[in-house]
Design an enzyme around this catalytic site. Structure first.
Site, PDB file in Angstrom:
ATOM      1  N   HIS A 307       0.863  -1.184   0.000  1.00 48.69           N
ATOM      2  CA  HIS A 307       0.000   0.000   0.000  1.00 48.69           C
ATOM      3  C   HIS A 307       0.892   1.223   0.000  1.00 48.69           C
ATOM      4  CE1 HIS A 307      -3.228   2.736   1.134  1.00 48.69           C
ATOM      5  NE2 HIS A 307      -4.047   1.783   0.754  1.00 48.69           N
ATOM      6  N   ASP A 364      -7.951  -5.490   0.128  1.00 50.88           N
ATOM      7  CA  ASP A 364      -8.426  -6.400  -0.912  1.00 50.88           C
ATOM      8  C   ASP A 364      -8.034  -7.852  -0.684  1.00 50.88           C
ATOM      9  OD1 ASP A 364      -9.623  -4.395  -2.501  1.00 50.88           O
ATOM     10  OD2 ASP A 364      -7.655  -3.757  -3.173  1.00 50.88           O
TER      11      ASP A 364
HETATM   12  N1  ACO Z   1       4.072  -7.872  -4.460  1.00 52.36           N
HETATM   13  C1  ACO Z   1       5.422  -7.869  -4.620  1.00 52.36           C
HETATM   14  N2  ACO Z   1       6.216  -6.780  -4.515  1.00 52.36           N
HETATM   15  C2  ACO Z   1       5.607  -5.626  -4.247  1.00 52.36           C
HETATM   16  C3  ACO Z   1       4.208  -5.530  -4.060  1.00 52.36           C
HETATM   17  C4  ACO Z   1       3.436  -6.713  -4.183  1.00 52.36           C
HETATM   18  N3  ACO Z   1       2.123  -6.677  -4.026  1.00 52.36           N
HETATM   19  N4  ACO Z   1       3.874  -4.247  -3.802  1.00 52.36           N
HETATM   20  C5  ACO Z   1       5.008  -3.549  -3.829  1.00 52.36           C
HETATM   21  N5  ACO Z   1       6.065  -4.380  -4.083  1.00 52.36           N
HETATM   22  C6  ACO Z   1       7.488  -4.007  -4.140  1.00 52.36           C
HETATM   23  C7  ACO Z   1       7.791  -3.201  -5.404  1.00 52.36           C
HETATM   24  O1  ACO Z   1       8.166  -4.052  -6.469  1.00 52.36           O
HETATM   25  C8  ACO Z   1       8.906  -2.324  -4.931  1.00 52.36           C
HETATM   26  O2  ACO Z   1      10.089  -3.116  -4.865  1.00 52.36           O
HETATM   27  P1  ACO Z   1      11.553  -2.434  -5.169  1.00 52.36           P
HETATM   28  O3  ACO Z   1      11.748  -1.434  -4.064  1.00 52.36           O
HETATM   29  O4  ACO Z   1      12.490  -3.577  -5.147  1.00 52.36           O
HETATM   30  O5  ACO Z   1      11.418  -1.789  -6.512  1.00 52.36           O
HETATM   31  C9  ACO Z   1       8.529  -1.976  -3.485  1.00 52.36           C
HETATM   32  O6  ACO Z   1       7.718  -3.110  -3.057  1.00 52.36           O
HETATM   33  C10 ACO Z   1       7.744  -0.686  -3.330  1.00 52.36           C
HETATM   34  O7  ACO Z   1       6.585  -0.786  -4.147  1.00 52.36           O
HETATM   35  P2  ACO Z   1       5.988   0.392  -5.018  1.00 52.36           P
HETATM   36  O8  ACO Z   1       5.393  -0.199  -6.268  1.00 52.36           O
HETATM   37  O9  ACO Z   1       6.966   1.501  -5.163  1.00 52.36           O
HETATM   38  O10 ACO Z   1       4.805   0.885  -4.072  1.00 52.36           O
HETATM   39  P3  ACO Z   1       3.648   1.873  -4.488  1.00 52.36           P
HETATM   40  O11 ACO Z   1       3.333   2.636  -3.265  1.00 52.36           O
HETATM   41  O12 ACO Z   1       3.985   2.644  -5.716  1.00 52.36           O
HETATM   42  O13 ACO Z   1       2.442   0.892  -4.882  1.00 52.36           O
HETATM   43  C11 ACO Z   1       0.635  -0.598  -4.657  1.00 52.36           C
HETATM   44  C12 ACO Z   1       1.467   0.491  -3.990  1.00 52.36           C
HETATM   45  C13 ACO Z   1       0.155  -0.127  -6.059  1.00 52.36           C
HETATM   46  C14 ACO Z   1      -0.598  -0.858  -3.809  1.00 52.36           C
HETATM   47  C15 ACO Z   1       1.502  -1.863  -4.801  1.00 52.36           C
HETATM   48  O14 ACO Z   1       1.904  -2.301  -3.510  1.00 52.36           O
HETATM   49  C16 ACO Z   1       0.760  -2.991  -5.520  1.00 52.36           C
HETATM   50  O15 ACO Z   1       0.768  -3.019  -6.754  1.00 52.36           O
HETATM   51  N6  ACO Z   1       0.111  -3.940  -4.772  1.00 52.36           N
HETATM   52  C17 ACO Z   1      -0.645  -4.995  -5.376  1.00 52.36           C
HETATM   53  C18 ACO Z   1      -1.966  -4.476  -5.902  1.00 52.36           C
HETATM   54  C19 ACO Z   1      -2.929  -4.178  -4.791  1.00 52.36           C
HETATM   55  O16 ACO Z   1      -3.143  -4.958  -3.870  1.00 52.36           O
HETATM   56  N7  ACO Z   1      -3.574  -3.000  -4.901  1.00 52.36           N
HETATM   57  C20 ACO Z   1      -4.588  -2.566  -3.924  1.00 52.36           C
HETATM   58  C21 ACO Z   1      -4.077  -1.463  -3.075  1.00 52.36           C
HETATM   59  S1  ACO Z   1      -5.250  -1.027  -1.873  1.00 52.36           S
HETATM   60  C22 ACO Z   1      -6.404  -0.172  -2.724  1.00 52.36           C
HETATM   61  O17 ACO Z   1      -6.150   0.558  -3.611  1.00 52.36           O
HETATM   62  C23 ACO Z   1      -7.741  -0.389  -2.356  1.00 52.36           C
END
Ligand code: ACO
Length: 430
Positions: A307, A364
């Site tokens: 998140h 979720d």
């Molecule tokens: N699985 C694996 N790795 C992940 C995940 C995940 N679900 N989420 C983040 N990471 C990793 C990224 O690859 C990144 O790694 P790095 O530092 O080696 O590059 C690090 O964690 C930071 O992640 P970001 O993508 O920079 O985080 P951001 O804040 O931009 O994205 C998000 C947040 C979109 C929610 C992301 O965690 C994600 O895509 N999660 C899965 C989708 C999801 O569950 N979305 C619902 C969110 S809640 C809502 O909107 C209701």
């Protein structure tokens, strides 16, 4: 004297006021940055940008705190209902008994759609995504209730109570209609003597000659699901609603835009993606270990994890995790997806990759298991999220519309394209 932040650019110091919120959240007020310095602030993805002042919802992502109008989500989940929480979020205070009854009555009695709307449902392809239909049909409410959608802020605000009841109520009927059309089922009338969630389930799931009867607390579980989704600060869809509202756009169209923003898999669409992921893991017989490794190497994403704001447990995920267990128990289902989800959660919470990045289950992760158990088709999960989020979107629209100082949202950019070039006629191009 007000606290001042000093920004040094080259060999010049510039002073900017420091703002502080109720919960000691601090910001440098950069509204005069460009006029004072010629610079703009660059913050792609807005991770460090406060786009507004808001009195609706507070989140402390480090500590896993979520409060609406000051009330912790745990207390609301335990003691309130979706409609009472919706009232709180929209109007700022808990309602009196009389006010709540009136609010519920307005919403429950507004379910019937204008007869001219029915042909719209026929116009979509059978295989259209329900979120595409929902956002289009919600926008069409402007045409059936044009007196509440004037794009004149003063007039639209005067009609806010009526417009918001229509929106809350009819969004539910529209969602049910979308499903019934897809399934080739006839329209089902609303019954305003039922609760918001029970009436919705009845409009959605009743079969011809077999009315839906909730025998195992499904409507209560759905009510909790809606309540837990009711608002969540300046997320992608809410910011979209505010962005659209900032130009003076009416309530229905602003919220239709929010629905489109919610659809994506990085936002509300994740609740569908979680179930698809769990089903794929189940189909391969993987105990989850393989998937965790794929997520770590960037080949997959652990949907329902991570998140932008929470760097701790999302408090809604905790509540939904417990609710999933109790719903499955009451309905008498033994869903293997719940075991897979718990195994994934345990494995991820013990794995350095997830620990270092502070990735925890989000709202979720467990919600889809509950919706599936209730009988909601996977394709409709994000529609359920949208129905729950409508109060939050409306409260944010109202906050913008009521603020006489609110300005159109218009970010700037850093241009990285070509410098000026001379146009070459087509026959002279190489
Ligand atoms: N699985 C694996 N790795 C992940 C995940 C995940 N679900 N989420 C983040 N990471 C990793 C990224 O690859 C990144 O790694 P790095 O530092 O080696 O590059 C690090 O964690 C930071 O992640 P970001 O993508 O920079 O985080 P951001 O804040 O931009 O994205 C998000 C947040 C979109 C929610 C992301 O965690 C994600 O895509 N999660 C899965 C989708 C999801 O569950 N979305 C619902 C969110 S809640 C809502 O909107 C209701």
């Amino acid at each position: 004297m007000d606290p001042i932040g000093i920004v040094r650019l080259g060999d010049e110091n510039f002073e900017f006021p420091i703002m502080e919120g109720t919960e000691a959240e601090r910001a440098i007020d950069l509204r005069t940055l460009r006029s004072k310095t010629g610079y703009i602030a660059f913050d792609e993805g807005y991770g460090n940008t406060g786009s507004c002042e808001s009195g609706i919802t507070f989140i402390n992502g480090e500590k896993g705190i979520l409060r609406h109008r000051g009330y912790p989500i745990e207390q609301l989940a335990e003691q309130s209902s979706f409609l009472e929480t919706a009232y709180l979020i929209i109007y700022g205070e808990l309602p009196s008994e009389v006010a709540l009854k009136a609010f519920e009555r307005n919403i429950l009695s507004n379910a019937t759609l204008d007869g001219k709307m029915y042909p719209i449902f026929e116009g979509f392809h059978q295989d259209s995504h329900p979120m595409a239909m929902l956002s289009s049909i919600i926008n069409s409410l402007c045409t059936y209730h044009s007196e509440y959608a004037t794009n004149n802020r003063k007039v639209d605000l005067e009609h806010f109570d009526a417009a918001s009841s229509i929106l809350m109520s009819k969004a539910r009927t529209i969602a049910a209609m979308i499903y019934r059309k897809k399934m080739g089922l006839p329209m089902m009338d609303s019954d305003p003597s039922k609760s918001y969630s029970e009436d919705f389930l009845s409009m959605l799931l009743s079969k011809p000659e077999v009315p839906y009867v909730d025998t195992c607390g499904a409507s209560k579980a759905l009510d909790l699901f809606f309540l837990l989704h009711a608002d969540h600060e300046q997320n992608c869809s809410t910011s979209t609603v505010r962005m659209v509202a900032s130009s003076g756009t009416n309530l229905f169209s602003s919220i239709s835009a929010g629905i489109s923003a919610l659809w994506g898999p990085s936002h509300g669409g994740a609740n569908m993606a979680v179930i698809e992921m769990l089903e794929a893991i189940h189909a391969t017989g993987d105990d989850g270990t393989g998937f965790i490794e794929a997520a770590k190497s960037g080949q997959a994403k652990l949907m329902g994890f991570g998140h932008r704001v929470y760097k701790n447990y999302d408090p809604r995920a905790k509540i939904l995790g417990k609710s999933a267990v109790s719903v499955l128990e009451k309905i008498g289902i033994n869903d293997p997806l719940l075991d897979i989800a718990r195994r994934l959660e345990r494995a991820a919470l013990e794995d350095d990759y997830f620990v270092q990045r502070k990735l925890y289950p989000n709202v979720d992760f467990y919600s889809g298991i509950i919706l599936k158990a209730i009988g909601i088709p996977v394709e409709f999960f994000t529609v359920m999220f949208a129905l729950g989020r409508i109060p939050g979107w409306m409260a944010n629209w109202k906050e913008i519309a009521e603020n006489p100082k609110s300005r159109i949202h218009r970010p700037r950019q850093i241009y990285t394209g070509h410098n000026e070039r001379n146009f070459v006629k087509i026959d002279k191009r190489s």
